[in-house]
Each structure stands twice: as structure tokens, then as C-alpha cells.
Design a protein around this motif. Structure first.
Motif, PDB file in Angstrom:
ATOM      1  N   ALA A  70      -5.542  36.168 -22.241  1.00 34.99           N
ATOM      2  CA  ALA A  70      -4.532  36.756 -23.120  1.00 34.99           C
ATOM      3  C   ALA A  70      -4.502  36.116 -24.500  1.00 34.99           C
ATOM      4  O   ALA A  70      -3.623  36.414 -25.288  1.00 34.99           O
ATOM      5  N   TRP A  71      -5.442  35.237 -24.787  1.00 33.21           N
ATOM      6  CA  TRP A  71      -5.444  34.514 -26.056  1.00 33.21           C
ATOM      7  C   TRP A  71      -4.069  33.899 -26.310  1.00 33.21           C
ATOM      8  O   TRP A  71      -3.504  34.027 -27.394  1.00 33.21           O
ATOM      9  N   SER A  72      -3.554  33.235 -25.283  1.00 30.68           N
ATOM     10  CA  SER A  72      -2.248  32.593 -25.365  1.00 30.68           C
ATOM     11  C   SER A  72      -2.398  31.107 -25.108  1.00 30.68           C
ATOM     12  O   SER A  72      -3.293  30.677 -24.387  1.00 30.68           O
ATOM     13  N   TYR A  73      -1.476  30.332 -25.679  1.00 27.70           N
ATOM     14  CA  TYR A  73      -1.458  28.892 -25.417  1.00 27.70           C
ATOM     15  C   TYR A  73      -0.064  28.338 -25.686  1.00 27.70           C
ATOM     16  O   TYR A  73       0.738  28.926 -26.420  1.00 27.70           O
ATOM     17  N   VAL A  74       0.198  27.204 -25.051  1.00 27.47           N
ATOM     18  CA  VAL A  74       1.415  26.443 -25.295  1.00 27.47           C
ATOM     19  C   VAL A  74       1.005  24.987 -25.419  1.00 27.47           C
ATOM     20  O   VAL A  74       0.196  24.491 -24.630  1.00 27.47           O
ATOM     21  N   SER A  75       1.544  24.309 -26.396  1.00 30.55           N
ATOM     22  CA  SER A  75       1.304  22.891 -26.585  1.00 30.55           C
ATOM     23  C   SER A  75       2.667  22.202 -26.583  1.00 30.55           C
ATOM     24  O   SER A  75       3.507  22.475 -27.444  1.00 30.55           O
ATOM     25  N   LEU A  76       2.884  21.356 -25.588  1.00 30.19           N
ATOM     26  CA  LEU A  76       4.175  20.708 -25.384  1.00 30.19           C
ATOM     27  C   LEU A  76       4.101  19.234 -25.774  1.00 30.19           C
ATOM     28  O   LEU A  76       3.206  18.523 -25.323  1.00 30.19           O
ATOM     29  N   ASP A  77       5.029  18.774 -26.599  1.00 28.98           N
ATOM     30  CA  ASP A  77       5.178  17.352 -26.893  1.00 28.98           C
ATOM     31  C   ASP A  77       6.207  16.785 -25.927  1.00 28.98           C
ATOM     32  O   ASP A  77       7.176  17.460 -25.586  1.00 28.98           O
ATOM     33  N   GLY A  78       5.997  15.541 -25.499  1.00 27.82           N
ATOM     34  CA  GLY A  78       6.972  14.931 -24.618  1.00 27.82           C
ATOM     35  C   GLY A  78       6.611  13.506 -24.266  1.00 27.82           C
ATOM     36  O   GLY A  78       5.753  12.887 -24.901  1.00 27.82           O
ATOM     37  N   THR A  79       7.278  13.018 -23.244  1.00 29.55           N
ATOM     38  CA  THR A  79       7.028  11.664 -22.759  1.00 29.55           C
ATOM     39  C   THR A  79       6.779  11.701 -21.257  1.00 29.55           C
ATOM     40  O   THR A  79       7.201  12.626 -20.562  1.00 29.55           O
ATOM     41  N   VAL A  80       6.107  10.668 -20.786  1.00 27.78           N
ATOM     42  CA  VAL A  80       5.733  10.581 -19.380  1.00 27.78           C
ATOM     43  C   VAL A  80       6.356   9.347 -18.753  1.00 27.78           C
ATOM     44  O   VAL A  80       6.342   8.266 -19.336  1.00 27.78           O
ATOM     45  N   GLU A  81       6.873   9.544 -17.554  1.00 31.58           N
ATOM     46  CA  GLU A  81       7.366   8.447 -16.731  1.00 31.58           C
ATOM     47  C   GLU A  81       6.420   8.326 -15.541  1.00 31.58           C
ATOM     48  O   GLU A  81       6.096   9.319 -14.891  1.00 31.58           O
ATOM     49  N   LEU A  82       5.950   7.113 -15.277  1.00 35.66           N
ATOM     50  CA  LEU A  82       5.003   6.869 -14.195  1.00 35.66           C
ATOM     51  C   LEU A  82       5.711   6.260 -12.985  1.00 35.66           C
ATOM     52  O   LEU A  82       6.495   5.330 -13.129  1.00 35.66           O
ATOM     53  N   SER A  83       5.376   6.777 -11.816  1.00 36.00           N
ATOM     54  CA  SER A  83       5.860   6.156 -10.583  1.00 36.00           C
ATOM     55  C   SER A  83       4.965   4.959 -10.273  1.00 36.00           C
ATOM     56  O   SER A  83       3.886   4.825 -10.854  1.00 36.00           O
ATOM     57  N   PRO A  84       5.364   4.109  -9.351  1.00 32.97           N
ATOM     58  CA  PRO A  84       4.421   3.093  -8.887  1.00 32.97           C
ATOM     59  C   PRO A  84       3.340   3.763  -8.040  1.00 32.97           C
ATOM     60  O   PRO A  84       3.566   4.851  -7.491  1.00 32.97           O
ATOM     61  N   PRO A  85       2.165   3.161  -7.919  1.00 37.08           N
ATOM     62  CA  PRO A  85       1.144   3.732  -7.022  1.00 37.08           C
ATOM     63  C   PRO A  85       1.650   3.720  -5.582  1.00 37.08           C
ATOM     64  O   PRO A  85       2.432   2.855  -5.193  1.00 37.08           O
ATOM     65  N   THR A  86       1.209   4.697  -4.812  1.00 33.60           N
ATOM     66  CA  THR A  86       1.572   4.711  -3.404  1.00 33.60           C
ATOM     67  C   THR A  86       0.827   3.591  -2.681  1.00 33.60           C
ATOM     68  O   THR A  86      -0.362   3.369  -2.929  1.00 33.60           O
ATOM     69  N   THR A  87       1.536   2.875  -1.810  1.00 33.27           N
ATOM     70  CA  THR A  87       0.927   1.768  -1.069  1.00 33.27           C
ATOM     71  C   THR A  87       1.126   1.895   0.434  1.00 33.27           C
ATOM     72  O   THR A  87       0.539   1.132   1.194  1.00 33.27           O
ATOM     73  N   SER A  88       1.953   2.848   0.855  1.00 29.98           N
ATOM     74  CA  SER A  88       2.135   3.080   2.292  1.00 29.98           C
ATOM     75  C   SER A  88       2.466   4.548   2.522  1.00 29.98           C
ATOM     76  O   SER A  88       3.037   5.197   1.642  1.00 29.98           O
ATOM     77  N   PRO A  89       2.118   5.077   3.696  1.00 25.62           N
ATOM     78  CA  PRO A  89       2.310   6.506   3.953  1.00 25.62           C
ATOM     79  C   PRO A  89       3.749   6.997   3.848  1.00 25.62           C
ATOM     80  O   PRO A  89       3.976   8.181   3.636  1.00 25.62           O
TER      81      PRO A  89
END
Length: 140
Positions: A70-89
Motif C-alpha cells: 500500500a506504499w504506507s509506513y509509520v515511524s514511531l519515536d519512543g523509549t524502551v524499557e527492558l525486562s531482566p533476562p529470563t533465568t527460570s521457567p
């Protein structure tokens, strides 16, 4: 472009490019798969990748989504919050990765124990991108 319109359009897609900032200020781009949850974009990343290191240092990012048909696009500015890595199921990140999988795949994994072990082995975590503004062009 109105942010709510951009998020609604992006929610109909799954593939994007996450652009982070390298330590020298240059952009670094990564193809990603995302799910939208309560207006935020949920992305599975690994602890040792450049994009993760970039986001730990500077949480600002751009998420760019295109639709070539469709010749469409969106470009979003923002911030990222990271979780801790998974270490147990059974940890919170493992549960968040299960939710991410189901949202992206549209259903359950055939073997959740195997999936959770793989996420631990890969040192996976969740990046939660919260957009603050949007630019783009959406065609019907």
C-alpha cells in the motif's frame, strides 16, 4: 500523524525495524517482530545483542513499520524499557515471553517447556517500546 492512528495501523502488522543509538551516536537498525499490547510494542530481544546494549545505554528508539503493498509506513519515536533476562521457567520474563509468543504466533507453542528452556538458553528478555510521537503516511 496522530499517534493513536499510527498505533492502530501498526497493530495490524508484525514486522518492523527497531532503530537504536550506538555509543558514537550513529543509528543501528534491527529487523524485529513485535506485538502491540495496551498501546506499547512488545519485542523479544537477547541480552548480548547490539540493540540491547544500545538500549541499556540510551532507551530512545525509533520503530519503523512499512507496508509495501500500500506504499504506507509509520515511524514511531519512543523509549524502551527492558525486562531482566529470563533465568527460570517460572519467572516474570518467561511468562511475558509466553504472552509475546502467543500474540505474535496467534496461538500456543506446541511445547511450552521446550520454549521456556530455549528462552533461558538464548538469554531472552522483553523490550517494551512506548511510542511518544508518530510520522508517516497511510494509504487505504
Amino acid at each position: 500523524m496522530e499517534l493513536s492512528q499510527a498505533i492502530a495501523w501498526a497493530a495490524e502488522h508484525r514486522l518492523g525495524v527497531l532503530i537504536t543509538i550506538r555509543s558514537d551516536g550513529r543509528p543501528q537498525s534491527s529487523d524485529i517482530v513485535y506485538a502491540v499490547n495496551d498501546g506499547a510494542f512488545v519485542i523479544s530481544v537477547t541480552a548480548g545483542r547490539a540493540k540491547t546494549a544500545n538500549l541499556r545505554r540510551d532507551p530512545r528508539a525509533v520503530l519503523h513499520i512499512s507496508d509495501e503493498k500500500a506504499w504506507s509506513y509509520v515511524s514511531l519515536d519512543g523509549t524502551v524499557e527492558l525486562s531482566p533476562p529470563t533465568t527460570s521457567p517460572g519467572d516474570a520474563t518467561s511468562d511475558a515471553l509466553v504472552d509475546y509468543y502467543e500474540r505474535v504466533a496467534g496461538g500456543p507453542h506446541p511445547d511450552w517447556d521446550e520454549y521456556r528452556r530455549a528462552m533461558i538458553d538464548e538469554r531472552r528478555l522483553i523490550a517494551r517500546f512506548t511510542p511518544t510521537s508518530a510520522a508517516g503516511h497511510i494509504r487505504g
